[in-house]
Write a protein that holds these residues in place. Structure first.
Motif, PDB file in Angstrom:
ATOM      1  N   ILE A 146       0.880  -1.177   0.000  1.00  0.00           N
ATOM      2  CA  ILE A 146       0.000   0.000   0.000  1.00  0.00           C
ATOM      3  C   ILE A 146       0.908   1.213   0.000  1.00  0.00           C
ATOM      4  CG2 ILE A 146      -1.809   1.266   1.216  1.00  0.00           C
ATOM      5  CD1 ILE A 146      -2.703  -1.356   2.457  1.00  0.00           C
ATOM      6  N   GLY A 148       1.830   5.485  -1.419  1.00  0.00           N
ATOM      7  CA  GLY A 148       1.374   6.783  -1.914  1.00  0.00           C
ATOM      8  C   GLY A 148       1.724   6.946  -3.379  1.00  0.00           C
ATOM      9  N   LYS A 149       0.964   7.769  -4.081  1.00  0.00           N
ATOM     10  CA  LYS A 149       1.154   7.923  -5.527  1.00  0.00           C
ATOM     11  C   LYS A 149       2.525   8.485  -5.879  1.00  0.00           C
ATOM     12  CE  LYS A 149      -0.754  12.602  -5.923  1.00  0.00           C
ATOM     13  NZ  LYS A 149      -1.740  13.457  -6.620  1.00  0.00           N
ATOM     14  N   HIS A 177      -2.638   5.135  -3.180  1.00  0.00           N
ATOM     15  CA  HIS A 177      -3.546   6.186  -2.712  1.00  0.00           C
ATOM     16  C   HIS A 177      -2.974   7.562  -3.027  1.00  0.00           C
ATOM     17  CE1 HIS A 177      -0.966   7.271   0.724  1.00  0.00           C
ATOM     18  NE2 HIS A 177      -0.784   5.970   0.900  1.00  0.00           N
ATOM     19  N   SER A 178      -3.871   8.521  -3.126  1.00  0.00           N
ATOM     20  CA  SER A 178      -3.476   9.908  -3.385  1.00  0.00           C
ATOM     21  C   SER A 178      -3.221  10.620  -2.058  1.00  0.00           C
ATOM     22  CB  SER A 178      -4.553  10.608  -4.214  1.00  0.00           C
ATOM     23  OG  SER A 178      -4.690   9.966  -5.469  1.00  0.00           O
ATOM     24  N   GLY A 217     -11.822   9.725   1.674  1.00  0.00           N
ATOM     25  CA  GLY A 217     -10.556   9.448   1.004  1.00  0.00           C
ATOM     26  C   GLY A 217     -10.749   8.648  -0.271  1.00  0.00           C
ATOM     27  N   PRO A 219      -8.966   7.075  -3.410  1.00  0.00           N
ATOM     28  CA  PRO A 219      -7.583   6.766  -3.793  1.00  0.00           C
ATOM     29  C   PRO A 219      -7.146   7.394  -5.110  1.00  0.00           C
ATOM     30  CG  PRO A 219      -8.727   4.789  -3.045  1.00  0.00           C
ATOM     31  CD  PRO A 219      -9.760   5.867  -3.159  1.00  0.00           C
ATOM     32  N   GLU A 220      -8.065   7.552  -6.062  1.00  0.00           N
ATOM     33  CA  GLU A 220      -7.678   8.012  -7.400  1.00  0.00           C
ATOM     34  C   GLU A 220      -7.282   9.484  -7.458  1.00  0.00           C
ATOM     35  OE1 GLU A 220     -11.180   5.123  -8.216  1.00  0.00           O
ATOM     36  OE2 GLU A 220     -10.361   6.278  -6.559  1.00  0.00           O
ATOM     37  N   PHE A 308     -10.180  -2.181  -2.737  1.00  0.00           N
ATOM     38  CA  PHE A 308      -9.559  -1.036  -2.084  1.00  0.00           C
ATOM     39  C   PHE A 308     -10.394   0.237  -2.261  1.00  0.00           C
ATOM     40  CE2 PHE A 308      -5.709   1.908  -1.590  1.00  0.00           C
ATOM     41  CZ  PHE A 308      -5.614   1.692  -0.230  1.00  0.00           C
ATOM     42  N   GLN A 309     -11.689   0.079  -2.512  1.00  0.00           N
ATOM     43  CA  GLN A 309     -12.580   1.229  -2.661  1.00  0.00           C
ATOM     44  C   GLN A 309     -13.395   1.366  -1.372  1.00  0.00           C
ATOM     45  OE1 GLN A 309     -12.647   3.142  -5.801  1.00  0.00           O
ATOM     46  NE2 GLN A 309     -10.743   1.975  -5.845  1.00  0.00           N
ATOM     47  N   TYR A 311     -14.218   3.895   0.408  1.00  0.00           N
ATOM     48  CA  TYR A 311     -15.222   4.959   0.441  1.00  0.00           C
ATOM     49  C   TYR A 311     -16.526   4.520  -0.222  1.00  0.00           C
ATOM     50  CZ  TYR A 311     -14.363   6.092  -4.499  1.00  0.00           C
ATOM     51  OH  TYR A 311     -14.268   6.037  -5.872  1.00  0.00           O
TER      52      TYR A 311
END
Length: 390
Positions: A146, A148-149, A177-178, A217, A219-220, A308-309, A311
């Motif tokens: 996992i 960060g972008k 994740h962003s 949050g 991720p995109e 991983f969605q 939200y």
């Protein structure tokens, strides 16, 4: 690995060389034109030195084939597509050491004290060493990362290639994740807008703050944090919708026995289409749609978690809570007469909230009242003053 001369645009802040395609021209504080990283905005400088090189160029095709065969190896999809675009460009060999005179800390290259191992090589290798490589890593590998972008290239290009080079499988999945911004700005110590998570947990509670971050949050894309948004989400979705629903459905006025009620199939006779609900009694077509939504909820949530969605999983749960509150409002169980057998028969299914499967809790005593589930949050005067300062 081989030793060779390397030159290119080097970013000291990121400790890496960047190709022209990832650079842009900007003006520095003195107004002079300079090159910066498109991703981070950090300034880069032309650097030439002799380093140990990893033949990354030889792994372009293996990396491409790996991703084509595993379209879910990197998710969400926009980041998967980004890595594919990188592989369509030139993939130069990777400098995996730095001159010790310039980088005095770090792990020395074995047999060559003039060179220090590139920090991102030893950082990535830690994933293996911590699980017992080369003897005991098997039960943990391939891993799920996992990240960060901003460190996607290290994990989705360099790391899989290094693994392939030693005969190991690439990561099973790389979940990306962003970032969080604050009132539309990137968090920065110089701006003084860095969010203190411990302060937030104290102000919003651990569960309230965790819920907000997972609910908002995405991720995109980068997501924006500000106090009023936290208040709105926690108050409307947790304190009012969920907390209010709990209070309504467990109130002694509608459930004086304080037991989990039984569901009556006669109140909701089985039908093939919700439109057939007309004329079957108190249950309406909207009620049948609500039951169908309840029955499909666990699978929906599981699918979104797997992807991983998070939200979206919480969106489904929040929608179900709203539907349940609407169901209560339509049928007003607090107005039903418990002494009337027909109304009592209808009251129990209302507060049971049928999920489509036999429930093991029917007839059990409910737990004691332990107070309010989520307190409503209020804007403090201190925060209002801080907001005015910003």
């Amino acid at each position: 690995l081989y030793k060779g001369s390397y030159e290119g645009w080097y970013c000291t802040a990121e400790e890496c060389f960047l190709p022209e395609s990832q650079l842009a021209e900007r003006r520095d504080a003195q107004g002079r034109l300079c090159k910066v990283s498109l991703e981070t905005g950090h300034q880069v400088h032309w650097t030439k030195e002799e380093n140990y090189m990893f033949r990354l160029s030889a792994f372009r095709d293996p990396l491409w084939k790996w991703l084509q065969k595993n379209p879910h190896a990197i998710s969400p999809n926009p980041f998967y597509q980004r890595v594919l675009r990188w592989l369509e460009e030139d993939l130069p060999d990777l400098s995996v050491s730095r001159e010790s005179s310039r980088l005095q800390w770090g792990i020395p290259v074995p047999g060559d004290p003039t060179q220090t191992i590139y920090v991102w090589v030893d950082a990535l290798v830690n994933y293996l060493s911590v699980v017992g490589y080369p003897t005991a890593h098997g039960e943990w590998w391939p891993a799920v990362h996992i990240v960060g972008k901003d460190i996607l290239k290290f994990h989705a290009v360099y790391w899989p290639a290094l693994l392939m080079a030693v005969g190991l499988r690439p990561p099973e999945r790389i979940l990306v994740h962003s970032h969080w911004t604050v009132c539309g700005q990137k968090m920065s110590k110089s701006l003084g807008n860095v969010v203190d998570p411990f302060s937030c947990m104290e102000q919003y509670t651990v569960d309230g703050f965790r819920y907000f971050l997972l609910r908002q949050g995405v991720p995109e894309r980068d997501c924006d944090y500000y106090h009023e948004k936290v208040l709105k989400v926690v108050n409307s979705e947790l304190a009012d919708a969920l907390g209010g629903l709990l209070n309504r459905s467990t109130a002694l006025s509608i459930n004086p026995s304080n037991t989990y009620p039984c569901f009556s199939e006669s109140c909701f006779p089985k039908i093939s289409d919700s439109r057939e609900a007309k004329g079957t009694g108190r249950a309406s077509a909207e009620d049948y749609e609500f039951l169908a939504s309840m029955a499909s909820l666990p699978l929906q949530v599981a699918d979104y978690f797997e992807g991983f969605q998070i939200y979206k999983a919480l969106e489904c749960i929040t929608l179900c809570v709203r539907q349940t509150n609407s169901f209560f409002q339509r049928h007003r169980p607090w107005k039903l007469n418990r002494k009337d057998p027909d109304e009592q028969l209808w009251l129990d299914p209302i507060i049971h909230r049928y999920s489509g499967k036999p429930c093991p809790f029917e007839g059990r005593q409910l737990g004691p009242d332990t107070g309010i589930l989520f307190h409503r949050l209020e804007t403090s005067r201190e925060h209002q003053r801080e907001t005015k300062k910003l």
